[in-house]
Design a protein around this motif. Structure first.
Motif, PDB file in Angstrom:
ATOM      1  N   UNK A 218       0.820  -1.211   0.000  1.00  0.00           N
ATOM      2  CA  UNK A 218       0.000   0.000   0.000  1.00  0.00           C
ATOM      3  C   UNK A 218       0.852   1.259   0.000  1.00  0.00           C
ATOM      4  N   UNK A 219       1.918   1.262   0.805  1.00  0.00           N
ATOM      5  CA  UNK A 219       2.755   2.456   0.888  1.00  0.00           C
ATOM      6  C   UNK A 219       3.496   2.702  -0.430  1.00  0.00           C
ATOM      7  N   UNK A 220       3.915   1.639  -1.092  1.00  0.00           N
ATOM      8  CA  UNK A 220       4.536   1.817  -2.410  1.00  0.00           C
ATOM      9  C   UNK A 220       3.525   2.370  -3.408  1.00  0.00           C
ATOM     10  N   UNK A 221       2.297   1.880  -3.346  1.00  0.00           N
ATOM     11  CA  UNK A 221       1.262   2.413  -4.225  1.00  0.00           C
ATOM     12  C   UNK A 221       1.023   3.893  -3.965  1.00  0.00           C
ATOM     13  N   UNK A 222       1.110   4.300  -2.709  1.00  0.00           N
ATOM     14  CA  UNK A 222       0.928   5.713  -2.371  1.00  0.00           C
ATOM     15  C   UNK A 222       1.983   6.577  -3.054  1.00  0.00           C
ATOM     16  N   UNK A 223       3.216   6.116  -3.047  1.00  0.00           N
ATOM     17  CA  UNK A 223       4.300   6.877  -3.673  1.00  0.00           C
ATOM     18  C   UNK A 223       4.048   7.061  -5.162  1.00  0.00           C
ATOM     19  N   UNK A 224       3.708   5.983  -5.861  1.00  0.00           N
ATOM     20  CA  UNK A 224       3.462   6.083  -7.296  1.00  0.00           C
ATOM     21  C   UNK A 224       2.230   6.939  -7.598  1.00  0.00           C
ATOM     22  N   UNK A 225       1.223   6.864  -6.727  1.00  0.00           N
ATOM     23  CA  UNK A 225       0.024   7.664  -6.940  1.00  0.00           C
ATOM     24  C   UNK A 225       0.317   9.149  -6.805  1.00  0.00           C
TER      25      UNK A 225
ATOM     26  N   UNK B 275       2.969  18.135   0.382  1.00  0.00           N
ATOM     27  CA  UNK B 275       2.718  17.556   1.698  1.00  0.00           C
ATOM     28  C   UNK B 275       1.269  17.140   1.880  1.00  0.00           C
ATOM     29  N   UNK B 276       0.333  17.986   1.462  1.00  0.00           N
ATOM     30  CA  UNK B 276      -1.089  17.662   1.603  1.00  0.00           C
ATOM     31  C   UNK B 276      -1.479  16.488   0.711  1.00  0.00           C
ATOM     32  N   UNK B 277      -0.962  16.456  -0.516  1.00  0.00           N
ATOM     33  CA  UNK B 277      -1.271  15.354  -1.420  1.00  0.00           C
ATOM     34  C   UNK B 277      -0.719  14.040  -0.877  1.00  0.00           C
ATOM     35  N   UNK B 278       0.463  14.079  -0.282  1.00  0.00           N
ATOM     36  CA  UNK B 278       1.036  12.870   0.313  1.00  0.00           C
ATOM     37  C   UNK B 278       0.165  12.357   1.448  1.00  0.00           C
ATOM     38  N   UNK B 279      -0.296  13.242   2.305  1.00  0.00           N
ATOM     39  CA  UNK B 279      -1.141  12.831   3.428  1.00  0.00           C
ATOM     40  C   UNK B 279      -2.491  12.304   2.941  1.00  0.00           C
ATOM     41  N   UNK B 280      -3.109  13.007   1.992  1.00  0.00           N
ATOM     42  CA  UNK B 280      -4.409  12.564   1.482  1.00  0.00           C
ATOM     43  C   UNK B 280      -4.313  11.204   0.818  1.00  0.00           C
ATOM     44  N   UNK B 281      -3.274  10.993   0.032  1.00  0.00           N
ATOM     45  CA  UNK B 281      -3.116   9.711  -0.653  1.00  0.00           C
ATOM     46  C   UNK B 281      -2.895   8.585   0.348  1.00  0.00           C
ATOM     47  N   UNK B 282      -2.132   8.824   1.392  1.00  0.00           N
ATOM     48  CA  UNK B 282      -1.926   7.806   2.424  1.00  0.00           C
ATOM     49  C   UNK B 282      -3.242   7.428   3.087  1.00  0.00           C
ATOM     50  N   UNK B 283      -4.065   8.415   3.344  1.00  0.00           N
ATOM     51  CA  UNK B 283      -5.362   8.115   3.967  1.00  0.00           C
ATOM     52  C   UNK B 283      -6.226   7.301   3.021  1.00  0.00           C
ATOM     53  N   UNK B 284      -6.346   7.743   1.783  1.00  0.00           N
ATOM     54  CA  UNK B 284      -7.246   7.082   0.847  1.00  0.00           C
ATOM     55  C   UNK B 284      -6.843   5.633   0.586  1.00  0.00           C
ATOM     56  N   UNK B 285      -5.591   5.407   0.212  1.00  0.00           N
ATOM     57  CA  UNK B 285      -5.188   4.047  -0.155  1.00  0.00           C
ATOM     58  C   UNK B 285      -5.117   3.119   1.050  1.00  0.00           C
ATOM     59  N   UNK B 286      -4.813   3.636   2.220  1.00  0.00           N
ATOM     60  CA  UNK B 286      -4.785   2.769   3.397  1.00  0.00           C
ATOM     61  C   UNK B 286      -6.186   2.436   3.883  1.00  0.00           C
TER      62      UNK B 286
ATOM     63  N   UNK C  78      10.134  10.647   6.660  1.00  0.00           N
ATOM     64  CA  UNK C  78       9.650  10.980   8.000  1.00  0.00           C
ATOM     65  C   UNK C  78       9.022   9.735   8.617  1.00  0.00           C
ATOM     66  N   UNK C  79       9.521   9.329   9.759  1.00  0.00           N
ATOM     67  CA  UNK C  79       9.107   8.055  10.341  1.00  0.00           C
ATOM     68  C   UNK C  79       7.638   8.067  10.770  1.00  0.00           C
ATOM     69  N   UNK C  80       7.177   9.221  11.254  1.00  0.00           N
ATOM     70  CA  UNK C  80       5.794   9.286  11.726  1.00  0.00           C
ATOM     71  C   UNK C  80       4.784   9.115  10.597  1.00  0.00           C
ATOM     72  N   UNK C  81       5.194   9.334   9.352  1.00  0.00           N
ATOM     73  CA  UNK C  81       4.270   9.148   8.235  1.00  0.00           C
ATOM     74  C   UNK C  81       3.831   7.694   8.140  1.00  0.00           C
ATOM     75  N   UNK C  82       4.772   6.758   8.260  1.00  0.00           N
ATOM     76  CA  UNK C  82       4.416   5.347   8.218  1.00  0.00           C
ATOM     77  C   UNK C  82       3.603   4.959   9.436  1.00  0.00           C
TER      78      UNK C  82
END
Length: 529
Positions: free
Chosen positions: A61-68, A191-202, A463-467
């Protein structure tokens, strides 16, 4: 002889009976214990495979977030670069300097000597700064001409009669605000796009995992959980079971890419004007002073509290108001696709945003965005992005600070000098003209939005807290999701398929036992520690 044996058994029948009973009981107990040990071993093996399965799904999932993020970021970048065309302002200043130089040359060729003002205008510090800005930003005059010509029809349409000629100082002020605002807006957007994508795909990854577990519990045909992702050939299987809901849910990133960034840019621009608006092109700044000004901009944008936390509500930048959700789906083309898919509609289709599953996903996303954890992690992502820009790119390209001489950046992303105190102090206290800083910001704006590989995204994802935040999203609200999935699976599965003890598959597939406390429930605490 036989009589003696019978008499002996008769005399000792009680001890013999007791002995046989003890032996029989011992055998039964031994078999029971062995069976329990085997059950425990099988259960531990199943749990181990289940945890490994969950871990691999989470990492995928986290790899998918990066590509997204890399796939979506160019859309916002294009919009921001078009809205704040720093290169065009640079070209206008260059044209003005060229005109001054031409006038000075004509004065030299005439009978009368050139005036002092003409020569000064052609060779002043601003002119030299302009040459530096053009060369160091990597933008050539030919590119500026073509870019300006591409915008000519729009400007001609807006002002058909005449074009207001701006003074040199006005253009420099616009250039300062545009270059700084554009670079900082792109960092906030990333930063906002990274956070939003992490929420959606997870969230969708969690639904997929729990749907697999529920299908096992209901004994459906696909009663195994594969450890392999099969190269993402089956998007529906990779992220839940309702492809239509998932597609509509992921479409809501359209808001940030096409609307949310506008409000974000205006907020950043207001802060930049307030902090940097009084600077002139002859202004000299040190790395520490420029970092301090940047920190003031961030405090205004993020509404920073005394404890360093952000009090800004990021939700309006990431998700539309409820009454505009259907508009987002229409603008993104989802509704048109659904209309073409309906060959013979008999009645008006229900509102796409009224789906219970979609509504639950959007509400949970909004709750996560408004949580303190979101602001905490986003602040750290922004710290990482601004630290890379200031303490690495600007420090090395503008202030000639050697790698390793600057700090990694504090909560404000400004950083402080490290070892070799005297040498580092001289480098960080070196003052340079503002145009030289603007030239690097102009170039870095393209690196933030279109860099391949994107160093800023890599720095944020480190950033470790992101994971840890992603793990919390992946493991939250399992009870509610299980109940919803069980209702859907029970309604879809025939009664003959429901069994109380689902079969265990051999090899790499097995029944997964869900720990309702969450396998990742302590991830946030570990990441924070």
């Amino acid at each position: 002889m036989f009589g003696a044996t019978r008499r002996w058994f008769r005399r000792n029948r009680t001890p013999i009976a007791i002995g046989l009973g003890v032996v029989g009981a011992g055998y039964v107990v031994t078999q029971y214990v062995l069976s329990k040990i085997n059950d425990a071993r099988e259960r531990m093996s199943s749990e181990r495979i289940a945890k490994e399965n969950l871990r691999r799904r989470f990492e995928q999932n986290q790899e998918d977030c990066t590509f997204t993020v890399l796939a979506l970021l160019p859309t916002a970048t294009t919009n921001i670069l078009e809205a704040m065309n720093t290169e065009k302002i640079t070209y206008e200043i260059q044209q003005m300097k060229g005109s001054a130089a031409t006038r000075a040359a004509r004065s030299v060729g005439s009978l009368s000597p050139p005036s002092v003002s003409e020569v000064t205008n052609a060779t002043d510090d601003d002119g030299r700064s302009m040459i530096s800005l053009q060369s160091e930003s990597g933008v050539h005059a030919s590119q500026m001409v073509s870019d300006a010509s591409s915008h000519a029809p729009k400007e001609a349409g807006e002002q058909p009669a005449s074009k207001v000629r701006k003074s040199k100082r006005q253009l420099w002020d616009e250039l300062t605000i545009s270059a700084i605002t554009r670079a900082y807006t792109l960092i906030y957007t990333l930063g906002l796009l990274t956070m939003l994508t992490r929420i959606q795909l997870n969230l969708l990854g969690r639904r997929s995992y729990l749907s697999s577990v529920v299908s096992l519990a209901t004994g459906s045909a696909q009663a195994t959980i594969s450890l392999e992702d099969k190269d993402n050939d089956n998007l529906e299987g990779a992220y839940g079971t309702d492809f239509d809901v998932n597609r509509k849910y992921l479409t809501f990133s359209w808001w940030l890419l096409n609307r949310g960034w506008v409000d974000l840019m205006q907020r950043v621009e207001a802060a930049v004007r307030e902090v940097f608006g009084s600077l002139s092109p002859r202004e000299t700044l040190t790395l520490s002073s420029f970092s301090s000004l940047t920190d003031q901009v961030r405090k205004r944008v993020e509404a920073r509290m005394p404890d360093g936390t952000s009090s800004t509500s990021w939700l309006p930048f990431l998700l539309p108001p409820r009454d505009m959700e259907d508009m987002v789906l229409r603008e993104s083309g989802i509704l048109e696709d659904d209309a073409h898919a309906q060959t013979a509609p008999t009645s008006a289709p229900p509102s796409p945003a009224s789906s219970a599953s979609l509504r639950r996903l959007l509400d949970e996303t909004a709750d996560l965005i408004e949580s303190p954890s979101f602001s905490h992690v986003l602040t750290q992502l922004l710290d990482a992005g601004f630290s890379l820009l200031l303490n690495n790119k600007l420090a090395q390209a503008v202030f000639d600070v050697a790698p390793g001489m600057q700090a990694a950046g504090g909560p404000g992303g400004t950083g402080q000098p490290l070892s070799s105190a005297s040498s580092a102090s001289q480098q960080t206290n070196r003052a340079v003209l503002l145009p030289k800083i603007l030239s690097v910001l102009t170039r870095q704006a393209h690196a933030i939005g279109n860099g391949m590989p994107n160093e800023y995204l890599q720095e944020m994802e480190a950033v470790r807290d992101l994971e840890g935040f992603a793990a919390v999203v992946y493991s939250s609200n399992w009870e509610t999701e299980i109940a919803a999935s069980q209702d859907a699976a029970a309604a879809a599965a025939p009664a003959s398929q429901v069994s109380s003890s689902p079969p265990v598959a051999a090899g790499e597939e097995s029944v997964v036992v869900v720990d309702q406390t969450g396998l990742f429930e302590s991830a946030w605490e570990k990441a924070s520690a």
